[in-house]
Motif scaffolding. Structure first.
Motif, PDB file in Angstrom:
ATOM      1  N   VAL A  27     -45.507  -5.625   7.579  1.00  0.00           N
ATOM      2  CA  VAL A  27     -44.573  -6.635   7.992  1.00  0.00           C
ATOM      3  C   VAL A  27     -43.222  -6.131   7.949  1.00  0.00           C
ATOM      4  O   VAL A  27     -42.847  -5.662   6.819  1.00  0.00           O
ATOM      5  CB  VAL A  27     -45.135  -8.022   7.190  1.00  0.00           C
ATOM      6  CG1 VAL A  27     -43.828  -9.122   7.423  1.00  0.00           C
ATOM      7  CG2 VAL A  27     -46.407  -8.532   7.471  1.00  0.00           C
ATOM      8  N   ALA A  28     -42.336  -6.527   8.824  1.00  0.00           N
ATOM      9  CA  ALA A  28     -40.998  -6.089   8.715  1.00  0.00           C
ATOM     10  C   ALA A  28     -40.200  -6.674   7.481  1.00  0.00           C
ATOM     11  O   ALA A  28     -40.362  -7.917   7.241  1.00  0.00           O
ATOM     12  CB  ALA A  28     -40.130  -6.300   9.787  1.00  0.00           C
ATOM     13  N   GLY A  29     -39.520  -5.988   6.669  1.00  0.00           N
ATOM     14  CA  GLY A  29     -39.059  -6.388   5.439  1.00  0.00           C
ATOM     15  C   GLY A  29     -39.541  -6.127   4.273  1.00  0.00           C
ATOM     16  O   GLY A  29     -39.096  -6.055   3.244  1.00  0.00           O
ATOM     17  N   VAL A  30     -41.156  -5.967   4.253  1.00  0.00           N
ATOM     18  CA  VAL A  30     -41.855  -6.068   3.135  1.00  0.00           C
ATOM     19  C   VAL A  30     -41.441  -4.480   2.426  1.00  0.00           C
ATOM     20  O   VAL A  30     -41.935  -3.283   3.315  1.00  0.00           O
ATOM     21  CB  VAL A  30     -43.333  -5.968   3.250  1.00  0.00           C
ATOM     22  CG1 VAL A  30     -44.389  -5.815   2.223  1.00  0.00           C
ATOM     23  CG2 VAL A  30     -43.688  -7.481   3.799  1.00  0.00           C
ATOM     24  N   THR A  31     -41.258  -4.171   1.488  1.00  0.00           N
ATOM     25  CA  THR A  31     -41.029  -3.013   0.589  1.00  0.00           C
ATOM     26  C   THR A  31     -42.166  -2.492  -0.418  1.00  0.00           C
ATOM     27  O   THR A  31     -42.217  -1.549  -0.856  1.00  0.00           O
ATOM     28  CB  THR A  31     -39.625  -3.014  -0.209  1.00  0.00           C
ATOM     29  OG1 THR A  31     -39.691  -4.084  -1.224  1.00  0.00           O
ATOM     30  CG2 THR A  31     -38.454  -3.167   0.834  1.00  0.00           C
ATOM     31  N   GLY A  32     -42.871  -3.586  -1.009  1.00  0.00           N
ATOM     32  CA  GLY A  32     -44.025  -3.061  -1.732  1.00  0.00           C
ATOM     33  C   GLY A  32     -45.249  -4.392  -1.876  1.00  0.00           C
ATOM     34  O   GLY A  32     -44.882  -5.562  -1.525  1.00  0.00           O
ATOM     35  N   VAL A  33     -46.530  -4.014  -1.895  1.00  0.00           N
ATOM     36  CA  VAL A  33     -47.628  -4.898  -1.846  1.00  0.00           C
ATOM     37  C   VAL A  33     -48.551  -4.422  -2.871  1.00  0.00           C
ATOM     38  O   VAL A  33     -48.849  -3.194  -3.099  1.00  0.00           O
ATOM     39  CB  VAL A  33     -48.299  -4.746  -0.616  1.00  0.00           C
ATOM     40  CG1 VAL A  33     -49.482  -5.401  -0.472  1.00  0.00           C
ATOM     41  CG2 VAL A  33     -47.428  -4.916   0.707  1.00  0.00           C
ATOM     42  N   GLU A  34     -48.978  -5.398  -3.874  1.00  0.00           N
ATOM     43  CA  GLU A  34     -49.959  -5.239  -4.718  1.00  0.00           C
ATOM     44  C   GLU A  34     -50.918  -6.193  -4.568  1.00  0.00           C
ATOM     45  O   GLU A  34     -50.749  -7.444  -4.389  1.00  0.00           O
ATOM     46  CB  GLU A  34     -49.118  -5.534  -6.115  1.00  0.00           C
ATOM     47  CG  GLU A  34     -48.098  -4.558  -6.654  1.00  0.00           C
ATOM     48  CD  GLU A  34     -48.514  -3.415  -7.164  1.00  0.00           C
ATOM     49  OE1 GLU A  34     -49.723  -3.201  -7.671  1.00  0.00           O
ATOM     50  OE2 GLU A  34     -47.988  -2.348  -7.033  1.00  0.00           O
ATOM     51  N   VAL A  35     -52.225  -5.654  -4.695  1.00  0.00           N
ATOM     52  CA  VAL A  35     -53.447  -6.747  -4.646  1.00  0.00           C
ATOM     53  C   VAL A  35     -54.423  -6.691  -5.696  1.00  0.00           C
ATOM     54  O   VAL A  35     -54.559  -5.437  -6.077  1.00  0.00           O
ATOM     55  CB  VAL A  35     -53.879  -6.386  -3.264  1.00  0.00           C
ATOM     56  CG1 VAL A  35     -55.474  -7.521  -2.983  1.00  0.00           C
ATOM     57  CG2 VAL A  35     -53.130  -6.443  -1.930  1.00  0.00           C
ATOM     58  N   ALA A  38     -59.778  -8.682  -8.707  1.00  0.00           N
ATOM     59  CA  ALA A  38     -60.253  -9.547  -9.607  1.00  0.00           C
ATOM     60  C   ALA A  38     -59.675 -11.204  -9.573  1.00  0.00           C
ATOM     61  O   ALA A  38     -60.556 -12.106  -9.536  1.00  0.00           O
ATOM     62  CB  ALA A  38     -60.222  -9.110 -10.924  1.00  0.00           C
ATOM     63  N   SER A  39     -58.575 -11.155  -9.375  1.00  0.00           N
ATOM     64  CA  SER A  39     -57.807 -12.580  -9.391  1.00  0.00           C
ATOM     65  C   SER A  39     -57.591 -12.914  -7.746  1.00  0.00           C
ATOM     66  O   SER A  39     -57.256 -14.271  -7.745  1.00  0.00           O
ATOM     67  CB  SER A  39     -56.408 -12.563 -10.051  1.00  0.00           C
ATOM     68  OG  SER A  39     -55.629 -11.712  -9.491  1.00  0.00           O
ATOM     69  N   GLY A  40     -57.826 -12.009  -6.897  1.00  0.00           N
ATOM     70  CA  GLY A  40     -57.322 -12.455  -5.554  1.00  0.00           C
ATOM     71  C   GLY A  40     -55.718 -12.800  -5.313  1.00  0.00           C
ATOM     72  O   GLY A  40     -55.502 -13.207  -4.343  1.00  0.00           O
ATOM     73  N   LEU A  41     -54.940 -12.302  -6.167  1.00  0.00           N
ATOM     74  CA  LEU A  41     -53.630 -12.305  -6.245  1.00  0.00           C
ATOM     75  C   LEU A  41     -52.801 -11.243  -5.196  1.00  0.00           C
ATOM     76  O   LEU A  41     -53.126  -9.814  -5.322  1.00  0.00           O
ATOM     77  CB  LEU A  41     -53.049 -12.340  -7.537  1.00  0.00           C
ATOM     78  CG  LEU A  41     -53.142 -13.511  -8.267  1.00  0.00           C
ATOM     79  CD1 LEU A  41     -52.416 -13.505  -9.786  1.00  0.00           C
ATOM     80  CD2 LEU A  41     -52.854 -14.794  -7.743  1.00  0.00           C
ATOM     81  N   LEU A  42     -52.144 -11.640  -4.283  1.00  0.00           N
ATOM     82  CA  LEU A  42     -51.255 -10.715  -3.524  1.00  0.00           C
ATOM     83  C   LEU A  42     -49.911 -10.785  -3.825  1.00  0.00           C
ATOM     84  O   LEU A  42     -49.272 -11.825  -3.591  1.00  0.00           O
ATOM     85  CB  LEU A  42     -51.636 -11.004  -2.303  1.00  0.00           C
ATOM     86  CG  LEU A  42     -50.558 -10.560  -1.102  1.00  0.00           C
ATOM     87  CD1 LEU A  42     -50.799  -8.711  -1.098  1.00  0.00           C
ATOM     88  CD2 LEU A  42     -50.775 -10.996   0.348  1.00  0.00           C
ATOM     89  N   THR A  43     -49.149  -9.864  -4.220  1.00  0.00           N
ATOM     90  CA  THR A  43     -47.820  -9.830  -4.642  1.00  0.00           C
ATOM     91  C   THR A  43     -47.072  -8.953  -3.505  1.00  0.00           C
ATOM     92  O   THR A  43     -47.240  -7.704  -3.350  1.00  0.00           O
ATOM     93  CB  THR A  43     -47.489  -9.214  -5.941  1.00  0.00           C
ATOM     94  OG1 THR A  43     -48.142 -10.152  -6.829  1.00  0.00           O
ATOM     95  CG2 THR A  43     -46.215  -9.411  -6.567  1.00  0.00           C
ATOM     96  N   VAL A  44     -46.000  -9.688  -2.845  1.00  0.00           N
ATOM     97  CA  VAL A  44     -45.208  -9.068  -1.903  1.00  0.00           C
ATOM     98  C   VAL A  44     -43.722  -8.729  -2.316  1.00  0.00           C
ATOM     99  O   VAL A  44     -43.114  -9.946  -2.823  1.00  0.00           O
ATOM    100  CB  VAL A  44     -45.226  -9.718  -0.601  1.00  0.00           C
ATOM    101  CG1 VAL A  44     -44.516  -9.068   0.504  1.00  0.00           C
ATOM    102  CG2 VAL A  44     -46.898 -10.039  -0.065  1.00  0.00           C
ATOM    103  N   GLU A  45     -43.362  -7.702  -2.429  1.00  0.00           N
ATOM    104  CA  GLU A  45     -41.759  -7.433  -2.601  1.00  0.00           C
ATOM    105  C   GLU A  45     -41.176  -7.231  -1.424  1.00  0.00           C
ATOM    106  O   GLU A  45     -41.525  -6.380  -0.554  1.00  0.00           O
ATOM    107  CB  GLU A  45     -41.758  -6.392  -3.468  1.00  0.00           C
ATOM    108  CG  GLU A  45     -42.545  -6.342  -4.801  1.00  0.00           C
ATOM    109  CD  GLU A  45     -42.393  -5.414  -5.998  1.00  0.00           C
ATOM    110  OE1 GLU A  45     -41.759  -4.383  -5.433  1.00  0.00           O
ATOM    111  OE2 GLU A  45     -42.586  -5.677  -7.053  1.00  0.00           O
TER     112      GLU A  45
END
Length: 70
Positions: A27-35, A38-45
């Motif tokens: 995705v344009a503009g995304v600089t970091g992705v953490e998934v 266990a928790s199902g959490l997606l963190t987008v920087e």
């Protein structure tokens, strides 16, 4: 820097994590992705906020569903 967290449903393995990271990372503009499987959490920087709909579309393209955004 902007950070957004989403809860993703349906991920069950490392391949799931890789698929979500790959799609969201394109995705344009995304600089970091953490998934976190266990928790199902997606963190987008990103340098500036990215439209939630673009993130949701990327997760859906990977075959999963966003249940919640924090």
């Amino acid at each position: 820097m902007s950070t957004a967290t989403y809860t993703v449903n349906g991920m069950t393995c490392g391949h799931c994590v890789s698929s979500v990271k790959e799609e969201v990372g394109e995705v344009a503009g995304v600089t970091g992705v953490e998934v976190d499987l266990a928790s199902g959490l997606l963190t987008v920087e990103s340098a500036s906020p990215v439209d939630k709909d673009r993130i949701v579309a990327a997760v859906e393209a990977a075959g999963y569903e966003v249940a919640h955004q924090s």
